[in-house]
Scaffold this active site. Sequence first.
Site, PDB file in Angstrom:
ATOM      1  N   GLU A  66     -23.521 -33.832  76.835  1.00  8.03           N
ATOM      2  CA  GLU A  66     -23.984 -33.798  75.441  1.00  8.03           C
ATOM      3  C   GLU A  66     -22.775 -33.825  74.492  1.00  8.03           C
ATOM      4  O   GLU A  66     -22.787 -34.529  73.484  1.00  8.03           O
ATOM      5  CB  GLU A  66     -24.830 -32.534  75.191  1.00  8.03           C
TER       6      GLU A  66
ATOM      7  N   PRO B 163     -16.996 -16.479  78.426  1.00  2.00           N
ATOM      8  CA  PRO B 163     -18.421 -16.189  78.592  1.00  2.00           C
ATOM      9  C   PRO B 163     -19.246 -16.607  77.370  1.00  2.00           C
ATOM     10  O   PRO B 163     -20.380 -17.071  77.513  1.00  2.00           O
ATOM     11  CB  PRO B 163     -18.449 -14.668  78.773  1.00  2.00           C
TER      12      PRO B 163
ATOM     13  N   PHE C 273     -15.855 -19.187  84.559  1.00  2.81           N
ATOM     14  CA  PHE C 273     -15.967 -20.417  85.380  1.00  2.81           C
ATOM     15  C   PHE C 273     -14.601 -20.991  85.725  1.00  2.81           C
ATOM     16  O   PHE C 273     -14.392 -22.202  85.597  1.00  2.81           O
ATOM     17  CB  PHE C 273     -16.761 -21.521  84.647  1.00  2.81           C
TER      18      PHE C 273
ATOM     19  N   THR D  90     -12.616 -22.013  78.978  1.00  2.00           N
ATOM     20  CA  THR D  90     -13.970 -21.514  78.734  1.00  2.00           C
ATOM     21  C   THR D  90     -14.037 -19.988  78.819  1.00  2.00           C
ATOM     22  O   THR D  90     -13.344 -19.369  79.622  1.00  2.00           O
ATOM     23  CB  THR D  90     -14.937 -22.143  79.767  1.00  2.00           C
TER      24      THR D  90
ATOM     25  N   ARG E 181     -32.676 -46.910 110.791  1.00  2.00           N
ATOM     26  CA  ARG E 181     -33.940 -46.174 110.800  1.00  2.00           C
ATOM     27  C   ARG E 181     -35.094 -47.170 110.779  1.00  2.00           C
ATOM     28  O   ARG E 181     -35.145 -48.045 109.927  1.00  2.00           O
ATOM     29  CB  ARG E 181     -33.986 -45.271 109.554  1.00  2.00           C
TER      30      ARG E 181
ATOM     31  N   GLN F 147     -38.413 -54.410 100.952  1.00  2.00           N
ATOM     32  CA  GLN F 147     -37.772 -54.896  99.732  1.00  2.00           C
ATOM     33  C   GLN F 147     -37.669 -53.814  98.646  1.00  2.00           C
ATOM     34  O   GLN F 147     -36.701 -53.764  97.889  1.00  2.00           O
ATOM     35  CB  GLN F 147     -38.562 -56.084  99.193  1.00  2.00           C
TER      36      GLN F 147
ATOM     37  N   GLU G 113     -15.957 -29.850  82.004  1.00  2.00           N
ATOM     38  CA  GLU G 113     -14.924 -30.614  81.291  1.00  2.00           C
ATOM     39  C   GLU G 113     -15.522 -31.281  80.058  1.00  2.00           C
ATOM     40  O   GLU G 113     -15.182 -32.406  79.713  1.00  2.00           O
ATOM     41  CB  GLU G 113     -14.262 -31.634  82.231  1.00  2.00           C
TER      42      GLU G 113
END
Lengths: 256, 380
Positions: free
Chosen positions: B365, B126, B154, B124, B265, B276, B361
């Site tokens: 999309e 910029p 990155f 990758t 809790r 439920q 990676e």
Amino acid sequence: MKIVVLVKQVPDTWGARRLNLDTGWLDRGGSEAVIDEIDERALEAALAYQDSNDAEVVALTMGPDSAKDMLRKSLAMGADSAVHILDSRLAGADLAWTARVIAAALTKLGYDLVIAGNESTDGRGGVLPALVAEHLGVPLASYLDSVAITADSIAGERSTELGTMSVRAPLPAVISVTERTAEARFPNFKGILRAKKKPVTVWSLDDLGADAAASPVRSVVLATSERPARSAGTQIVDDGTAGVELAEFLAARHLI
Amino acid sequence: MFILDEEQQDLVDAVRDFANRQLAPHAVEWDQAKFFPVDVLREAGGLGLGAIYAHEDVGGSGLTRSDAALIFEELARGDTTIAAYISIHNMVVWMIDRFGTDEQRRRWIPPLATMEQLGSYCLTEPDAGSDAAALRTTAILDGDHYLLNGVKQFISGAGASSVYLVMARTGEPGPHGITAFVVPAGTPGLSFGQNERKMGWNAQPTRQVILENVRVPVNHRLGEEGGGFVIAMKGLDGGRLNMAACSLGGAQWALERTVAHLRTRTAFGGPLIDQQALLFQLADMATELEAARSLLRHAASSLDRGDADAVSLCAMAKRFVTDVSFTAANTALQLHGGYGYLADYGIEKVVRDLRVHQILEGTNEIMRLIVGRAIVEDAQ
């Protein structure tokens, strides 16, 4: 040099451990079964020697069928082969009988050095290595905090109430190691893949001769009872005086 | 179909042991301190995690993608960030193992396999992310050297890594003009940007990699000139499965923590687990994670076999598993109430870590684009 490491399958100390109240035996279904951590250290002592010396390391156990998983882990860590003493007649065997059987297996197998953990995390007897050494008629160096192996001798240090003892013995010998010895290595992926190809010999009592097959005396559990639930202890919240309170608590019980 | 054999169970047990002892107790602390635990990575290398599916002759573990999917799921239960970094490292190692000459494999892989050295994957830029074929870093042949110039964006592990696998343009615009290079740390002209401040993945450094007249010998070229894009994409097929597995492990851990939390809790006179509406949410989380696991393992075995539809299946798995895992982790945070928002509980860290798996990676999309195009191609 042939080093035999005694390994035992025990309930994982991370989980709840139970006895079967009817038989007084360990409830093996109650928690995950793993190789005893102290036996991993025993194996580490053998493997550390093997790393830089010519040595054959054999993992030996007596236990139910499920113990084969633990033997596979021993092989993955680096043991060359394994021996499994497997016989349903041995279920619930006491220390005396167990020692006779293991000694018979060691005699059949041959050894220069036998390494065990100092005591198992389930039985906590702490005497099996001594019993085995007695049967074999070889020196015992137990509860070693450090181990130095040479081609024909064993040396190490053991802690006593009063100090430290330096002990040594010629081989063949039996030793047991404490949690102060080196932490065990992780089995790596290559070791795991190789483990499947390493030999595991299974012996029954019949393979070990008449002496081992029958125990002349046998300790039997007469009664067991569940440990009472722990009652609430004393809680000290530190408001600056916790040190003093703690000291008083211990002094009142003559602990300091 | 997906029952683990004895050997796989032993591998998983070994990884669990490692993750429980070496990763899980420190995960929150490393995240908060933005600490990259290189010592622990060396121990991971000792286990065989440095070169999981590289060949054994160069120190690799020689395992399959299916094994790796199991390993990364288990590893991520201990620390999603470290597991994800180990995946990236393995992607670099695999590309050298698969596409390098024997001389290159023997030179670069052994120290990477033990994780004495770490690897970074530099694709990758910029201005070139999803459209990776538009990358602008150049490599110009100058005698028996290449001269590299450009900026990579990155880059995980940058600054700490010893080996940078850099994609650079040697020829025409588009994918066919891209070539792969191995650039070792310390090469003059190689420098790094500041450690980026990020939402998650804090326990691994992310920096720009800056190449200014970086000169590498011709024998640092991986594969042929123009072959880099194929190498980059093939590396990502496996990387996507690992990233999916990392998401799954993080989400599965969050689910188990949530079950434990709801059992203890209490509110309105009873444990929350008795509500439920909450139980149904747990059921949905478990169901979706199990579906994700099935798809992941199916895609991994497909890549192991080299099936024609493996690329598409890997994209499906990456998209689906990272999406449902993020949703499950986010639900786990909600079900923890205010405690889920506290760093000490580890849940919010997993949510932050898993969020980026939907982006990197290949964004989810782009995964849809790969899957969609494959469907259309099949129909023709």
